[in-house]
Design a protein around this motif. Structure first.
Motif, PDB file in Angstrom:
ATOM      1  N   VAL A 157      -5.317   9.974  -1.867  1.00 25.07           N
ATOM      2  CA  VAL A 157      -5.039   8.765  -3.035  1.00 25.07           C
ATOM      3  C   VAL A 157      -5.917   7.685  -3.898  1.00 25.07           C
ATOM      4  O   VAL A 157      -5.960   7.739  -5.154  1.00 25.07           O
ATOM      5  N   SER A 200       0.315   3.478  -3.066  1.00 29.84           N
ATOM      6  CA  SER A 200       0.002   5.222  -2.991  1.00 29.84           C
ATOM      7  C   SER A 200       1.047   6.024  -3.469  1.00 29.84           C
ATOM      8  O   SER A 200       0.518   7.216  -3.838  1.00 29.84           O
ATOM      9  N   TRP A 219       1.390  -1.231  -0.166  1.00 23.70           N
ATOM     10  CA  TRP A 219       0.170   0.095  -0.099  1.00 23.70           C
ATOM     11  C   TRP A 219       0.453   1.453  -0.316  1.00 23.70           C
ATOM     12  O   TRP A 219       1.142   2.072  -0.901  1.00 23.70           O
ATOM     13  N   ASN A 221       2.270  11.971   2.339  1.00 26.63           N
ATOM     14  CA  ASN A 221       2.549  10.333   2.131  1.00 26.63           C
ATOM     15  C   ASN A 221       3.562   9.270   2.149  1.00 26.63           C
ATOM     16  O   ASN A 221       3.642   8.421   3.464  1.00 26.63           O
ATOM     17  N   LEU A 272      -4.776  -0.324  -5.722  1.00 25.36           N
ATOM     18  CA  LEU A 272      -5.121   0.228  -4.961  1.00 25.36           C
ATOM     19  C   LEU A 272      -6.429   0.316  -4.284  1.00 25.36           C
ATOM     20  O   LEU A 272      -7.386   0.134  -3.205  1.00 25.36           O
ATOM     21  N   ARG A 306      -7.213  -1.270  -0.805  1.00 28.55           N
ATOM     22  CA  ARG A 306      -7.911  -0.438   0.319  1.00 28.55           C
ATOM     23  C   ARG A 306      -9.241  -1.431   1.065  1.00 28.55           C
ATOM     24  O   ARG A 306      -9.345  -1.262   2.215  1.00 28.55           O
TER      25      ARG A 306
END
Length: 421
Positions: free
Chosen positions: A213, A96, A92, A311, A132, A136
């Motif tokens: 993101v 991201s 991730w 991030n 992504l 998530r």
């Protein structure tokens, strides 16, 4: 608990471990040094401007790294329950950052703007966006399995790995040690204290940026490839529901012209058409969805680089200070090997480019020497011709008449002699 049999999590200074959760350690592929290399290549791709061959060559490492992470996170869709695969969190962090960098690369990099590599970047962005979406769901929509009571041996050693069960001192075990997961073996399972996974910091930090993101992931999926303009999907919605059919072509030309003449001009042109269209219930409904979409797209385009930095910081703070186990130390070959590989590829690219420049200059010099030699030959020939011509008369020369003695000449000569006497 015996102080002579302390484990990394069962220390005398901390609270006793009462419950544990099973995890797979972070793979060496997602270690600190490979992540740093990935971040550096992304920054280089965004700000590299003149050396297209060097930028694209360095991007190969970042694209393959993030593309592999996207495919990996899709395969880990069932790897949070029972045994939490920590590669989900590391992947991730990679994806991201890649999604936010995609906006910067595709919109801000002048090197890739007119390059054929732009098509490759769009395909890569779509792959990262899909990854992504899976990530998530795995991180935020899948609940962790309830922890199990901690198991200790007769000497007070905490059971952390299935390999420890060969010790006859353990009379207990964990259910999660019998769970099988994709691309992992049971011997890799680790039991960590519940507090390691119950880390509110990670959720707090990642939830801050999950909106930007995910919108960056949408931008990648919607093939938002025009620099500093509204996405094509957004423009088509306005054309379909708010613009009269006879004016759609003019509307598209206006937005395109505004986008080309001034940064973010397309946004203002789009808002102008929305404002002038007739207000209906359908328009109110669409604007309630469209205006936040436009605003968020504009903010992401302007702030993609600061958001990418934030991030990276948030994810690295979480991964480095969370106490998550990793398969390899920073000194292992799996950590620094990718950096050496990239450096060797870069050196090879520089050598190849240097040889190309040298051969080009060599050919140019050889061609110049040939031209100079031909010029010298022509010059010498011209000089010889001029020297020869200077010793001769120029033009048509009339030959001189030779005098030939005749009888009349002899008679005249005798008469002149007679008079003299």
């Amino acid at each position: 608990m015996s102080s002579n049999n302390l484990t990394p999590f069962s220390n005398s200074s901390g609270p006793p471990v009462t419950h544990v959760s099973c995890v797979y350690a972070v793979s060496g592929t997602y270690g600190l040094l490979p992540r740093i290399l990935y971040y550096v290549t992304l920054v280089f791709a965004i700000f590299g401007r003149r050396s297209e061959w060097l930028v694209i060559g360095a991007l190969v490492s970042a694209l393959t790294y993030a593309g592999t992470a996207a495919i990996h996170i899709m395969a880990l869709v069932t790897s949070k329950a029972d045994v939490f695969d920590l590669d989900i969190m590391a992947a991730w962090a990679v994806l991201s950052t890649g999604a936010l960098a995609y906006i910067g690369i595709i919109h801000w990099s002048s090197t890739l703007r007119d390059s054929r590599a732009r098509v490759v970047m769009i395909c890569w962005g779509i792959l990262v966006g899909i990854g992504l979406v899976f990530g998530r769901a795995e991180l935020f929509d899948t609940e962790l399995t309830s922890p199990e009571p901690a198991c200790y041996s007769a000497t007070g050693t905490l059971l952390e790995s299935p390999l420890q069960l060969i010790d006859p001192g353990f009379n207990c075990t964990y259910k999660c040690f019998d769970v099988a997961k994709p691309m992992r073996t049971k011997s890799e399972i680790l039991a960590v204290p519940q507090r390691v996974l119950d880390n509110s910091r990670y959720k707090t930090l990642t939830y801050v940026l999950v909106g930007p993101v995910q919108f960056a992931a949408y931008a990648a999926l919607s093939i938002d490839a025009q620099e500093h303009t509204p996405s094509q999907a957004c423009v088509k919605i306005v054309m379909s529901y708010m613009i009269q059919p006879g004016h759609r072509e003019q509307f598209a030309k206006t937005v395109y012209k505004a986008s080309m003449e001034k940064w973010y001009g397309g946004y203002f042109a789009l808002l102008g058409y929305v404002r002038r269209s007739r207000w209906t219930y359908k328009k109110w409904l669409i604007c309630g969805f469209l205006l936040p979409w436009l605003f968020l797209g504009l903010v992401i385009d302007i702030l993609c680089l600061p958001l990418m930095v934030i991030n990276v910081v948030f994810n690295e703070v979480t991964l480095l200070e969370g106490g998550y186990p990793t398969n390899e130390a920073d000194i292992a070959i799996g950590q620094w090997g990718p950096i050496v590989n990239s450096m060797l590829v870069l050196i090879a690219a520089l050598i190849n480019k240097g040889m190309e420049v040298w051969e080009r200059r060599k050919k140019a010099k050889k061609k110049l020497d040939s031209v100079v030699a031909d010029t010298d030959v022509e010059s010498n020939a011209t000089k010889n011709e001029l020297a020869t011509d200077s010793a001769q008369e120029v033009g048509v020369v009339k030959p001189k008449l030779a005098h030939v003695q005749t009888l009349q000449d002899m008679e005249d000569l005798m008469n002149r002699s007679k008079y003299c006497v």
